[in-house]
Design a protein around this motif. Sequence first.
Motif, short mmCIF file in Angstrom:
data_model
loop_
_atom_site.label_atom_id
_atom_site.label_comp_id
_atom_site.label_asym_id
_atom_site.label_seq_id
_atom_site.Cartn_x
_atom_site.Cartn_y
_atom_site.Cartn_z
N GLU A 8 -29.00 19.18 4.69
CA GLU A 8 -29.62 18.23 3.78
C GLU A 8 -29.04 16.83 3.95
OE1 GLU A 8 -30.35 22.23 2.67
OE2 GLU A 8 -28.42 21.19 2.89
N GLN A 9 -27.71 16.74 4.11
CA GLN A 9 -27.07 15.44 4.31
C GLN A 9 -27.58 14.76 5.58
OE1 GLN A 9 -22.99 16.99 4.10
NE2 GLN A 9 -22.57 15.55 2.44
N VAL A 10 -27.71 15.52 6.64
CA VAL A 10 -28.12 14.95 7.92
C VAL A 10 -29.58 14.53 7.88
CG1 VAL A 10 -28.46 15.48 10.37
CG2 VAL A 10 -26.38 16.22 9.21
N ARG A 11 -30.43 15.36 7.33
CA ARG A 11 -31.87 15.03 7.28
C ARG A 11 -32.12 13.82 6.40
NH1 ARG A 11 -32.43 20.87 7.29
NH2 ARG A 11 -33.50 21.53 9.20
N ALA A 12 -31.29 13.64 5.37
CA ALA A 12 -31.47 12.50 4.47
C ALA A 12 -31.06 11.18 5.12
CB ALA A 12 -30.67 12.72 3.18
N LEU A 13 -30.17 11.24 6.12
CA LEU A 13 -29.65 10.02 6.74
C LEU A 13 -30.49 9.51 7.90
CD1 LEU A 13 -25.76 10.47 6.88
CD2 LEU A 13 -27.02 8.62 5.76
N TYR A 14 -31.14 10.43 8.61
CA TYR A 14 -31.77 10.03 9.87
C TYR A 14 -33.27 10.37 9.87
CZ TYR A 14 -26.83 10.12 11.03
OH TYR A 14 -25.48 9.92 11.01
N PRO A 15 -34.10 9.51 10.48
CA PRO A 15 -35.54 9.79 10.56
C PRO A 15 -35.81 10.96 11.50
CG PRO A 15 -34.99 7.83 11.83
CD PRO A 15 -33.75 8.20 11.08
N PRO A 16 -36.89 11.68 11.29
CA PRO A 16 -37.18 12.87 12.11
C PRO A 16 -37.23 12.57 13.60
CG PRO A 16 -38.62 12.79 10.20
CD PRO A 16 -37.89 11.50 10.22
N GLU A 17 -37.74 11.40 13.98
CA GLU A 17 -37.87 11.11 15.41
C GLU A 17 -36.53 10.84 16.09
OE1 GLU A 17 -38.53 7.26 13.09
OE2 GLU A 17 -39.13 9.37 12.94
N ALA A 18 -35.43 10.68 15.32
CA ALA A 18 -34.12 10.40 15.91
C ALA A 18 -33.41 11.65 16.42
CB ALA A 18 -33.22 9.70 14.90
#
Length: 478
Positions: free
Chosen positions: A454-464
């Motif tokens: 959850e922390q990672v998905r909240a920080l970075y856009p899906p395409e990254a």
Amino acid sequence: MTATYKYIVAVFLVLLFAARFYGIGAPVLDKHSWRQSDTAGTARNFHETGNSILLPQVDWRGDTQGFAEMEFPIYQYSVAKLYDVFGARESVARTFSIALFALSVLLLYRLVSETCSRELGMFTTLIYASLTTTTYYARTILPEPMLLASSVGALYFLWRYSRTGGLVDYVLSLACLCIACLIKVSPLYLGLPLLLLFYRRHGMRMLRSWQCWLYAACVLIALYLWYSHAATLREMTHLSFGLYGEANGKYFNWDTLATLEFWNRVLFERLAAWHFTWVLAPFIVWGICMRRQSPMERLFDLWGIAVFVYLILIPVGNSVHDYYQLPMLAPLCVFAAKPFARHLARPGAPRLAKGLLALCLVAHVGVAQYNYLRLMNKHTDYAPFQRLHERLDALNTPDGLIYTPTKGSPSLLYYLHRKGWIGLPSYEKFRTSEAVAVVGVFGWRNYIQGPTPEQVRALYPPEAFALLDDEVFIVVRR
């Protein structure tokens, strides 16, 4: 001691040293991997750069040269020289550690057998080599095995000097103490038993003896020279291992010493239960209370007092980490061995008493080695790390800096053979940095604490995301 007992003890020692080669080539992702990775990474950097021992470098360097303030890296530099010959493999460093620990066992046996008796020397080394912690840490990529060997060597060679006055023994003892104190400042506590040996040689004239003053001066000058130089490395890069403990009250923390929790944790949970498996804890008390049969037994009494002073001076480290008690184990093993040497090896002792003592010793060895095997098999899932390594290499950025969010541990940087930062940056901070990727594992894996999905998905856009599953992730610029 009868030939049978000597044979049994010798067989036990061989088997105990064989156990240390279990998992000799395993990645540095086991217990205390954060500290092993720092040590192994510094050694690998020496090997790859050919730098002087005066210029140690770490992997968590960011965009600096990586020179860091640390204890004298003689262990890391020695490992690097072995890498030059045998290749940079974990098995080479672990074998070197085992050899150093074997040296400490030999020196301890010689010290105890020459000052007291061969029987006490045999049982002391058997107990010392059988402990869970000495079995495990003797095979880790850490300077502790060299610290133990040099500490015991300082006492042994000065003991020889106290008998013969030989210059070679004096120089060897001085060299050993300098190495021990440069690896860790704490072995200065050995000054107490060393004073007894100087007194044995010179009597009260030791206060006017140039040998005593030269010995102390050389150790203090060596410490001053190295730590002055280490401070200049910190000024260059602002990288440091926090040697002075400003942030956590590392030295003589009264708030820690004044709590019952500290004494219960160190004396009972660590020393009695973990190090000596409860089985041998009563024998330590028994050995302390036994009547001294040789004047030189006072050497181990003073050594025991000295390590108690060491415990008081560094309470936080002893409370947090079990390897901080390693310097305390040698004199405690001498006390634990005294009842066995006095009664088990005595020809006229009752058979029932001998049987009970032998049973206790076998039980201790069995429990200690069982704990060691459990420790070794606790975290052995390396597949996610290997997949992360392969995918990162596939990005064709072999020399690029990376971020690794691993709760302060450099283990992932070392495993991936990369340089960079430890932390989880925002996407904007990552894009404006020199890093080519943010890589990590989720949750608690092999002693590495990563972020949550959850922390990672909240920080970075899906395409990254170049890689994202339930175990690992790689974030790149898009």
